[in-house]
Scaffold this active site. Structure first.
Site, mmCIF file in Angstrom:
data_model
loop_
_atom_site.group_PDB
_atom_site.id
_atom_site.type_symbol
_atom_site.label_atom_id
_atom_site.label_comp_id
_atom_site.label_asym_id
_atom_site.label_seq_id
_atom_site.Cartn_x
_atom_site.Cartn_y
_atom_site.Cartn_z
ATOM 1 N N PHE A 108 0.854 -1.180 0.000
ATOM 2 C CA PHE A 108 0.000 0.000 0.000
ATOM 3 C C PHE A 108 0.904 1.250 0.000
ATOM 4 O O PHE A 108 1.818 1.344 0.822
ATOM 5 C CB PHE A 108 -0.920 0.008 1.222
ATOM 6 N N ASP A 177 2.028 -4.240 8.915
ATOM 7 C CA ASP A 177 0.806 -3.480 8.658
ATOM 8 C C ASP A 177 -0.348 -4.491 8.615
ATOM 9 O O ASP A 177 -0.417 -5.337 7.712
ATOM 10 C CB ASP A 177 0.942 -2.730 7.317
ATOM 11 N N TYR A 202 -10.869 1.391 10.304
ATOM 12 C CA TYR A 202 -12.094 1.613 9.516
ATOM 13 C C TYR A 202 -12.415 0.519 8.502
ATOM 14 O O TYR A 202 -13.405 0.595 7.811
ATOM 15 C CB TYR A 202 -12.053 2.977 8.813
ATOM 16 N N LYS A 203 -11.556 -0.498 8.401
ATOM 17 C CA LYS A 203 -11.829 -1.564 7.426
ATOM 18 C C LYS A 203 -12.660 -2.656 8.111
ATOM 19 O O LYS A 203 -13.801 -2.424 8.459
ATOM 20 C CB LYS A 203 -10.519 -2.092 6.860
HETATM 21 C C1 LIG Z 1 -2.402 -1.649 3.939
HETATM 22 C C2 LIG Z 1 -2.809 -0.245 4.264
HETATM 23 N N1 LIG Z 1 -2.002 0.499 5.039
HETATM 24 C C3 LIG Z 1 -2.318 1.776 5.359
HETATM 25 C C4 LIG Z 1 -3.477 2.355 4.888
HETATM 26 C C5 LIG Z 1 -3.757 3.798 5.207
HETATM 27 O O1 LIG Z 1 -3.939 3.988 6.541
HETATM 28 P P1 LIG Z 1 -4.168 5.453 7.150
HETATM 29 O O2 LIG Z 1 -5.137 6.151 6.245
HETATM 30 O O3 LIG Z 1 -4.764 5.176 8.496
HETATM 31 O O4 LIG Z 1 -2.870 6.140 7.216
HETATM 32 C C6 LIG Z 1 -4.346 1.611 4.097
HETATM 33 C C7 LIG Z 1 -5.587 2.212 3.609
HETATM 34 O O5 LIG Z 1 -6.344 1.705 2.825
HETATM 35 C C8 LIG Z 1 -3.998 0.289 3.763
HETATM 36 O O6 LIG Z 1 -4.776 -0.458 2.971
#
Ligand SMILES: Cc1ncc(COP(=O)(O)O)c(C=O)c1O
Length: 387
Positions: A108, A177, A202-203
């Site tokens: 990501f 992560d 939030y997921k």
């Molecule tokens: C694997 C992963 N890491 C981090 C994030 C982003 O996290 P944040 O918006 O809380 O920084 C996402 C968002 O979709 C994600 O899928």
């Protein structure tokens, strides 16, 4: 299956829990109560009367149960991006002679962006490697490794224990992560030797849009690391207003500023709903759902221009299933018109998330049938579904 505990219209097949989990009814009730009875009726007094000060740590304790950690090892705070920066900087501070931050390539994007900005600030170099190649790039110059458990595109689930053991040989902690695992997958941080992790609220946790994230710091790491954004909320007694910073005990020291109470109220309700729903069975159900979808699509895949990118072996897969198709964005829009909600990622990927709390294997099969219908009919070529 506790779909009735979520605000989901009848007939809607919601396969986007990997992006934004639906609203738990309990979250709505708690938010209304907080606005009326606490913020509304008791104003500033609610910080103590409603224990708003203890909220983030308390939710951290519930999340700890879902990820195989001890209660004082998880704190809710900030976003995944910010927490990642804190951990990278904290580890680099105790590895001053090591010059490399090893990051999974094609993960990501925020993870690599944050690593690059931390590297620039700290005078380190980012080394990118595909997840299968991370172990081979470890060396005594590696300060820290950043990778995700379940990949956001392919849903490939990484062997956490194997990478932690290999990284331990060069004494480089891995920051996991967990954004695409927590709430849908069995995660065993302590048992699999994980020292550090971050994850999304939030997921699959369904904490609401922009819900705060969490940070995991093992007890062993807590003894070594200092929060590089040492704010008053990570200090031992914020309302003593001391000039010298003394960190709070446990992962709570990784809090920085004032927590978003309304968002925390929603997240706490969501986590309670999950905790009450046999969380040890979540992964089994999610994988069964994914398998039902894959099996229903498989015989028609090639003929309809689909390429599955998620592992076929359920033990190697997270809770979503992804396919490539040249018209992926239009197909996802056409499915939406049939009350099937998935998502697409450029240029040609579509993802279907099978959150175990509100999706059954029968739902997954019904979703697969809708996808096959949309593909066979060619309706996705209609102008209304164009990007
Ligand atoms: C694997 C992963 N890491 C981090 C994030 C982003 O996290 P944040 O918006 O809380 O920084 C996402 C968002 O979709 C994600 O899928």
């Amino acid at each position: 299956m506790i779909r009735s505990l979520f605000d989901l219209p009848d007939g809607l097949l919601y396969f986007a829990g990997h992006s934004l989990g639906p609203a738990p009814k309990l979250a709505r009730a708690r938010l209304l109560e907080t606005v009326d009875a606490h913020w509304g009726a008791r104003q500033v007094r609610s910080w103590t009367e409603a224990d708003w000060m203890g909220l983030a740590e308390r939710i951290g304790g519930h999340i700890a149960d879902l990820v195989g950690a001890r209660a004082n090892e998880v704190m809710v705070a900030d976003s995944v991006s910010v927490n990642l920066f804190k951990l990278i900087a904290a580890v680099c501070a105790i590895r001053p002679k090591r010059s490399e931050i090893l990051v999974e390539a094609d993960d990501f994007p925020t993870d690599a962006y944050v690593a690059a900005s931390a590297a620039a600030a700290l005078g380190k170099t980012v080394v990118l490697a595909p997840r299968q190649g991370l172990a081979a790039r470890l060396n005594h110059d590696t300060a820290v490794v950043i990778t995700s458990h379940v990949h956001y595109r392919s849903a490939h689930a990484q062997n956490m224990q194997a990478l932690n053991s290999q990284a331990a040989l060069v004494d480089a902690p891995v920051i996991w992560d967990l954004s695409h695992s927590v709430g849908a997958m069995g995660v065993e941080l302590a048992a699999h030797g994980a020292q550090l992790a971050v994850g999304c609220g939030y997921k699959y946790l369904s904490g609401g849009p922009g819900a705060p994230a969490f940070i995991y710091v093992s007890q062993d790491m807590q003894r070594q690391l200092r929060n590089p954004i040492a704010g008053w909320m990570g200090s031992a007694d914020p309302f003593a207003f001391r000039q010298n910073y003394v960190p709070r005990a446990g992962a709570a020291a990784f809090a920085s500023g004032t927590p978003p109470i309304l968002s925390l109220i929603a997240l706490e309700a969501a986590v309670e709903v999950i905790a009450a729903a046999a969380p040890d069975k979540l992964q089994e159900q999610a994988r069964e759902n994914g398998q039902a979808f894959i099996d229903a699509i498989a015989p028609h895949e090639a003929q309809l221009g689909l390429t599955r990118v998620s592992p076929i072996i359920s033990a190697e897969r997270g809770a979503h299933v992804a396919y490539r198709h040249a018209f992926a964005p239009a197909i996802v829009k056409a499915l939406e018109a049939e009350s099937v909600i998935g998502d697409s990622r450029p240029p040609d990927l579509m993802r279907f998330g099978f959150a175990p709390l509100y999706v059954t294997a029968a739902d997954a099969r019904a979703g697969a049938a809708a996808l096959l219908r949309v593909l066979r009919s060619g309706i996705y070529r209609d102008k209304r579904f164009a990007a």
